[in-house]
Write an enzyme that holds these catalytic residues in place. Structure first.
Site, mmCIF file in Angstrom:
data_model
loop_
_atom_site.group_PDB
_atom_site.id
_atom_site.type_symbol
_atom_site.label_atom_id
_atom_site.label_comp_id
_atom_site.label_asym_id
_atom_site.label_seq_id
_atom_site.Cartn_x
_atom_site.Cartn_y
_atom_site.Cartn_z
ATOM 1 N N ASP A 206 0.789 -1.203 -0.096
ATOM 2 C CA ASP A 206 0.122 -0.060 -0.323
ATOM 3 C C ASP A 206 0.795 1.819 -0.239
ATOM 4 O O ASP A 206 2.085 1.540 1.052
ATOM 5 C CB ASP A 206 -1.077 0.063 1.452
ATOM 6 N N GLU A 250 14.421 -15.206 0.002
ATOM 7 C CA GLU A 250 15.020 -16.923 1.695
ATOM 8 C C GLU A 250 14.213 -17.876 1.095
ATOM 9 O O GLU A 250 14.095 -18.530 1.414
ATOM 10 C CB GLU A 250 14.998 -16.245 2.541
HETATM 11 C C1 NOJ Z 1 -4.308 2.724 -0.981
HETATM 12 C C2 NOJ Z 1 -5.251 2.541 -0.690
HETATM 13 O O1 NOJ Z 1 -5.669 1.334 -1.357
HETATM 14 C C3 NOJ Z 1 -6.563 3.271 -0.505
HETATM 15 O O2 NOJ Z 1 -7.611 2.126 -0.576
HETATM 16 C C4 NOJ Z 1 -6.099 3.696 1.098
HETATM 17 O O3 NOJ Z 1 -7.257 4.306 1.449
HETATM 18 C C5 NOJ Z 1 -5.063 3.947 0.797
HETATM 19 N N1 NOJ Z 1 -4.284 3.334 0.555
HETATM 20 C C6 NOJ Z 1 -4.661 4.066 2.927
HETATM 21 O O4 NOJ Z 1 -3.821 3.021 2.823
#
Ligand code: NOJ
Length: 540
Positions: A206, A250
């Site tokens: 993310d 690994e």
């Molecule tokens: C990207 C994610 O896809 C989204 O849904 C989220 O709100 C933000 N990052 C924050 O984690």
């Protein structure tokens, strides 16, 4: 070609994104869960994908639908248990499906024990150093420490009872980790191992470019125009991923990373994909591109050149849980897409046109070199649900943007599986619970059951395309060569034997010489490829 046993499976894989809240509800509470996913793995097998990426399933207060994690090593009770997750991974693997899980390293939940400890321990404590706590500005310290804005709207800082402020690039319930801190580094390495030990095939990272912030958290007003923003894409982030890559390597079984990177600079983007860093990253320019031949061709060329520099495969993605579904986007006058609070809502939309273009786009997407992502429901031709009443909407972006951004609920509506009316078998029969977001009654023609075996359905188009792709040695990873084509037409070969043609012009166009039509998104018009249609051709 059996991609899933290949060492390089990820270079060609078709990966299906499951948004757990909305895929299938096994326990009848109106919210999707692991039991529902396990019951419906057969859909994925019939579709013919290689792997699944699951949006977060961890313990979370759900301030941002699970992207606010309170325990990275357990499953939220709304979705099930750790034992069920382990069973799901094993069952999927037995069916030839790899499981990629979401990793959210930029921020956690304000309910995470380390953040609770930081709040309790007070200013100046070692516990606070794992996050970005600062005193405020102004005489009373009641102004945020700098001018950074949250991506969801409003200041990126929240003040706590003792007067200090903490940084959150998203919701206030999502404090950003301090990645300079050794505890944070060690903790995430341990979390990666925890899931690798349980057999996941990899991680979707993310906001992968946000982890490291510029030293001193400088005001953006002090930065020269065009400078990299201080909350993202800092040099130190690459060290983290080099380290993570060594950990992944690994483990047996060719596990992978895919980064969420919204970066329109192809050079900066490709640095994350150097051979000792991440394997792949979502390539969002295709998703953002208008439905226009020149624009799309430019995206394809730029993408392939950037990836070639580092030897990484491109990925192709048309929709996800953060973006307006592409049936809707392609049915509008402005077919381009911009992120960050500029989501268009209620612009006039022609769903027939959008669907026709989505069919063509699917053939384009699945013919381009590299791996491809399918967001749950796109194989059913679902559109953005724009009329969800405000009081039922749950995405924090709606509130945090002061209502200027309608939020992302419209692309997260629970899937329709069967039946003539909501909940369309999303929940088990006769539980009487409503899905967590309302489904449009018109989805009765878009259920899996309604489309199954209908040769004109979106579902059968995807199934056929994936069957051809899996069996075709030239599709997936590799290169492409453009063919001469009339204005408004994209035509390319993947080998001397395969061509893909997409007609974005306003009249039917002739097809290049071929021996056989493998698949067309709509029937041909007297041998010509109609407007907003695509064809896969065999050339030899
Ligand atoms: C990207 C994610 O896809 C989204 O849904 C989220 O709100 C933000 N990052 C924050 O984690």
């Amino acid at each position: 070609m059996t991609r899933t046993t290949d060492t390089d499976w990820w270079r060609s894989a078709v990966i299906y994104q499951i948004y757990p809240r909305s895929y299938a509800d096994g326990n009848g509470d109106g919210i999707g869960d692991l039991a529902g996913i396990r019951d419906r793995l057969s859909h994925l097998r019939a579709l013919g994908v290689d792997a699944v990426w699951l949006s977060p399933w961890y313990v979370s207060p759900m301030a941002d639908a699970g992207y606010d994690i309170a325990d990275y090593r357990d499953i939220d009770p709304v979705f099930g248990t750790l034992a069920e997750a382990e069973s799901l991974i094993a069952e999927a693997e037995a069916q030839g499906l790899k499981i990629i899980v979401d990793m959210v390293p930029n921020h956690c939940s304000d309910r995470h024990p380390w953040f609770r400890a930081a709040l309790e321990a007070g200013p100046g404590s070692p516990e606070r150093q794992r996050f970005h706590f600062r005193p405020g500005r102004g005489e009373q310290g009641d102004l945020p420490p700098n001018n950074w804005q949250s991506h969801f709207g409003g200041p990126a800082w929240t003040q706590v009872a003792d007067g200090e402020w903490y940084l959150h690039m998203f919701a206030p319930q999502q404090p950003d980790w301090n990645w300079q801190h050794p505890h944070v580094k060690a903790e995430f390495e341990s979390v990666l191992r925890f899931w690798l030990d349980r057999g996941v095939a990899g991680f979707r990272i993310d906001v992968a470019d946000h982890l490291v912030k510029a030293a001193g958290l400088p005001e953006t007003t002090m930065l020269p125009a065009g400078a990299v923003r201080p909350w993202r894409d800092q040099e130190g982030v690459h060290d983290i991923y080099r380290r993570w890559r060594r950990i992944l390597d690994e483990y047996p079984g060719h596990r992978v990373f895919v980064a969420e990177l919204w970066d329109d600079d192809p050079d900066r983007f490709s640095r994350y994909l150097r051979p000792d860093e991440l394997h792949s990253a979502f390539n969002f320019p295709l998703l953002q591109s208008p439905w226009d031949a020149d624009a799309l061709r430019n995206v394809v060329d730029t993408t392939l050149a950037a990836h070639a520099r580092v030897g990484a495969p491109a990925t192709w993605v048309l929709s996800n849980h953060d973006t307006t579904r592409h049936v809707t986007r392609y049915g509008r006058t402005d077919t381009s897409y911009a992120l960050d609070g500029r989501r268009v809502h209620h612009a006039p939309v022609d769903l027939d046109l959008g669907t026709r273009r989505a069919r063509a786009a699917a053939l384009l997407n699945l013919a381009l070199p590299g791996s491809a992502y399918i967001y749950q429901g796109e194989e059913l031709g679902l559109w953005e649900v724009e009329d969800i009443p405000l009081n039922l909407r749950q995405d924090p972006t709606l509130r945090q943007s002061g209502g200027t951004d309608p939020g992302r609920d419209g692309c997260r509506v629970p899937l329709p599986w069967a039946d003539e009316a909501p909940p369309f078998a999303f929940s088990p029969p006769s539980t009487g619970t409503e899905p967590w977001l309302p489904q449009p009654p018109a989805w009765k023609d878009h259920t899996v059951a309604a489309q199954d075996n209908d040769p004109g359905s979106m579902l059968e188009l995807y199934r056929t395309a994936l069957r051809i792709r899996t069996g075709h040695p030239d599709l997936g990873d590799g290169t492409l060569a453009w063919l001469p084509a009339p204005e408004g037409v994209l035509a390319f070969t993947r080998s001397s034997a395969f061509a893909c043609v997409v007609n974005l012009s306003s009249q039917p166009e002739p097809l290049p010489a071929h021996t056989r039509q493998l698949l067309t998104s709509v029937p041909l018009d007297d041998g010509m490829l109609p407007t907003d249609a695509a064809a896969w051709l065999e050339l030899l």
